[in-house]
Design an enzyme around this catalytic site. Structure first.
Site, PDB file in Angstrom:
ATOM      1  N   GLY A  38       0.826  -1.206   0.000  1.00 29.92           N
ATOM      2  CA  GLY A  38       0.000   0.000   0.000  1.00 29.92           C
ATOM      3  C   GLY A  38       0.858   1.252   0.000  1.00 29.92           C
ATOM      4  N   PHE A  41      -1.337   6.925   2.328  1.00 31.35           N
ATOM      5  CA  PHE A  41      -0.765   7.797   3.362  1.00 31.35           C
ATOM      6  C   PHE A  41       0.056   7.005   4.381  1.00 31.35           C
ATOM      7  CE2 PHE A  41      -4.243  10.544   1.906  1.00 31.35           C
ATOM      8  CZ  PHE A  41      -3.532  11.725   1.730  1.00 31.35           C
ATOM      9  N   GLY A  42      -0.479   5.867   4.833  1.00 33.66           N
ATOM     10  CA  GLY A  42       0.217   5.090   5.848  1.00 33.66           C
ATOM     11  C   GLY A  42       1.490   4.460   5.302  1.00 33.66           C
ATOM     12  N   GLU A 198     -19.196  17.788   1.112  1.00 34.38           N
ATOM     13  CA  GLU A 198     -18.355  18.475   0.127  1.00 34.38           C
ATOM     14  C   GLU A 198     -18.895  18.282  -1.291  1.00 34.38           C
ATOM     15  OE1 GLU A 198     -14.278  18.382   2.800  1.00 34.38           O
ATOM     16  OE2 GLU A 198     -14.589  16.798   1.357  1.00 34.38           O
ATOM     17  N   ALA A 343      -6.374  10.669   7.133  1.00 34.95           N
ATOM     18  CA  ALA A 343      -4.990  10.647   6.656  1.00 34.95           C
ATOM     19  C   ALA A 343      -3.963  10.892   7.769  1.00 34.95           C
ATOM     20  CB  ALA A 343      -4.833  11.669   5.529  1.00 34.95           C
TER      21      ALA A 343
END
Ligand code: FAD
Length: 450
Positions: A38, A41-42, A198, A343
């Site tokens: 992956g 973000f992580g 949003e 995030a």
């Protein structure tokens, strides 16, 4: 794929090297092998945190890009281009010779042999495994709704939604039947969390101002944007005062907010919520997520949305050599509540895991538990307003929007992307022009006059 483990500390013979092994180490290479699955973000935070260590790192992702998901809704609503919120992973780690990037899909983990299994049939050996595979949409047992109510998680999702929204206006311009035209000009968003809010605010602005001068047969201002929420308020993760503000701001933009109305049916031309049926051709799903299948690969304990229940040091129970981080796990924060799936949490977890690996390499056993620090929750409502919940301090309105904007610009990678996004936002504010109004990737079902 889970292959039962016989014991966490048992000495493991190194498996024979297959052709795929050359990607992460060679027989002569005695460096500790870290596989990170992956490049979100992580995963990227873990890669960055491991810089400078004598490791052989393999970063695997099914996509060749790292995606800044917080601005995905702006691609879906024609405000930004795909390339402004995504970066090739290979490029991001180009200056890290110890990092090998693989474009591949992981389909399982053989925890006994310590190998990651790829969909190609290859497998790769690891000494330490970091799973950062994120989350996907969840339709609460109604997977058949996905065809009618696509969600927003990937760039492909964003361009699909953009196509659907823009095509609805194009078809309405053709339509002669008033009912058909009304259905085409009705946009339904299910789920009033930050993404739903949003999307609703931006689609309303698109209809009210951006598109208005460009159509001849329809008044785009008559478009209905309906935000449906099963719970009692929008932005339920925020303070009640901010939820109320956000709802008022949405309604001022013309969004119809429907609370306490769980959706019970989604079809190609309608949605049923509460006791109402609404004719619509565009439904967007922003209501729920489910973890990646990583828990199943490991046979690890998971919660009701499939998140691995990791230990306080973010390892998987029974496997100190396997870490899992980000949206695919659940771990308690300092307040005892689960760390949110956002995030900053994934990044903090990635940095923490890198620190643990570093200490282990030094033989340091005094490893503190992961401690999450929540900086705040942010959401925008259209192009000028936002809400920010810092806990004790709560901000709303234009000031909150500026802080939201600056934070997002700051977290984008690279000067070119930052400048490009700032310029686009400036144009939207000053001229109401959205440069991403392109209908691309059309399928056979996209016939304009449907
Ligand atoms: C529309 C949207 C808006 C959001 N807005 C915000 C926001 O405003 N603020 C905020 O803080 N957070 C926001 N989030 C949440 C935030 O993006 C996530 O919490 C964060 O991305 C989690 O990071 P991660 O590393 O766990 O997973 P991700 O960033 O999702 O990365 C997972 C990576 O794993 C890869 N992967 C998955 N499965 C496999 C496999 N089998 N094989 C190989 N690779 C695989 C994926 O391709 C992906 O690159 C938003 C999310 C979405 C979807």
């Amino acid at each position: 794929m889970h292959v039962a483990s016989t014991g966490r500390e048992a000495a493991k013979p190194r498996p024979t090297l297959s052709s795929a092994d050359r990607h992460c180490s060679t027989a002569a290479d005695s460096r500790h092998r870290v596989i990170i699955v992956g490049g979100g973000f992580g995963g990227l935070a873990a890669v960055n945190g491991l810089a400078g260590l004598p490791l052989s790192i393999t970063l695997i992702d099914q996509r060749n890009y790292h995606l800044f998901q917080p601005l995905l809704y702006q691609v879906a609503t024609a405000s930004l281009a795909t390339s402004e919120i995504a970066w090739p992973i290979r490029y991001l780690v180009r200056n890290r010779p110890e990092v090998t990037t693989l474009l591949a899909m992981v389909v399982g983990v053989d925890v006994d042999a310590r190998r990651v299994l790829l969909d190609s049939g290859d497998s790769l050996p690891y000494d330490t495994l970091i799973l950062a595979t994120g989350a996907r949409h969840a339709y609460f047992g109604h997977d058949e709704w996905e065809a009618f109510a696509p969600g927003l998680k990937t760039l492909e999702d964003a361009t699909t939604l953009r196509r659907r929204v823009l095509l609805a206006f194009e078809r309405a311009e053709f339509a002669t039947d008033p009912q058909q035209r009304a259905a085409l000009l009705t946009f339904v968003i299910i789920g009033a969390g930050p993404t739903g809010v949003e999307l609703a605010g931006t689609i309303a602005e698109l209809a009210r101002s951006t598109l208005r001068p460009d159509f001849r047969n329809i008044d785009t201002r008559t478009a209905r944007v309906v935000l449906i929420e099963a719970g009692p308020r929008v932005l339920s993760g925020f303070a009640e005062s901010l939820s109320a503000y956000a709802q008022r701001a949405l309604e001022r933009l013309g969004v119809e907010v429907e609370l306490n109305r769980p959706v019970s049916e989604c079809g190609a031309d309608h949605v049923v919520f509460g006791d109402r049926t609404l004719a619509t051709r565009t439904v967007i799903w922003a209501a729920g997520v489910m973890a990646s299948p990583a828990a199943g690969w490991l046979g690890a304990p998971s919660d009701r949305v499939g998140r691995i229940m990791v230990l306080p040091d973010l390892t998987v129970s029974g496997h100190p050599e396997i870490f899992a981080i980000g949206d695919t796990v659940t771990v308690a924060g300092p307040d005892g509540k689960p760390v949110p799936g956002i995030a900053p949490a994934a990044k903090q977890e990635g940095r923490y895991v890198a620190m643990v690996v570093k200490r282990r390499l030094r033989g340091d056993t005094s490893i503190p538990e992961f401690h999450y620090r929540h900086a705040g929750s942010l959401a925008t409502i259209g192009k000028r307003l936002a809400v920010i919940d810092f806990g004790r301090m709560k901000l709303r309105g234009a000031l909150a929007w500026w802080i939201w904007g600056m934070a997002h610009i700051y977290f984008l990678i690279g000067l070119r992307h930052r400048l490009s996004v700032v310029l686009n936002w400036l144009w939207i504010h000053l001229r109401d022009q959205r440069s991403g109004r392109l209908i691309t990737q059309g399928g056979k079902t996209d016939g304009i006059q449907q």
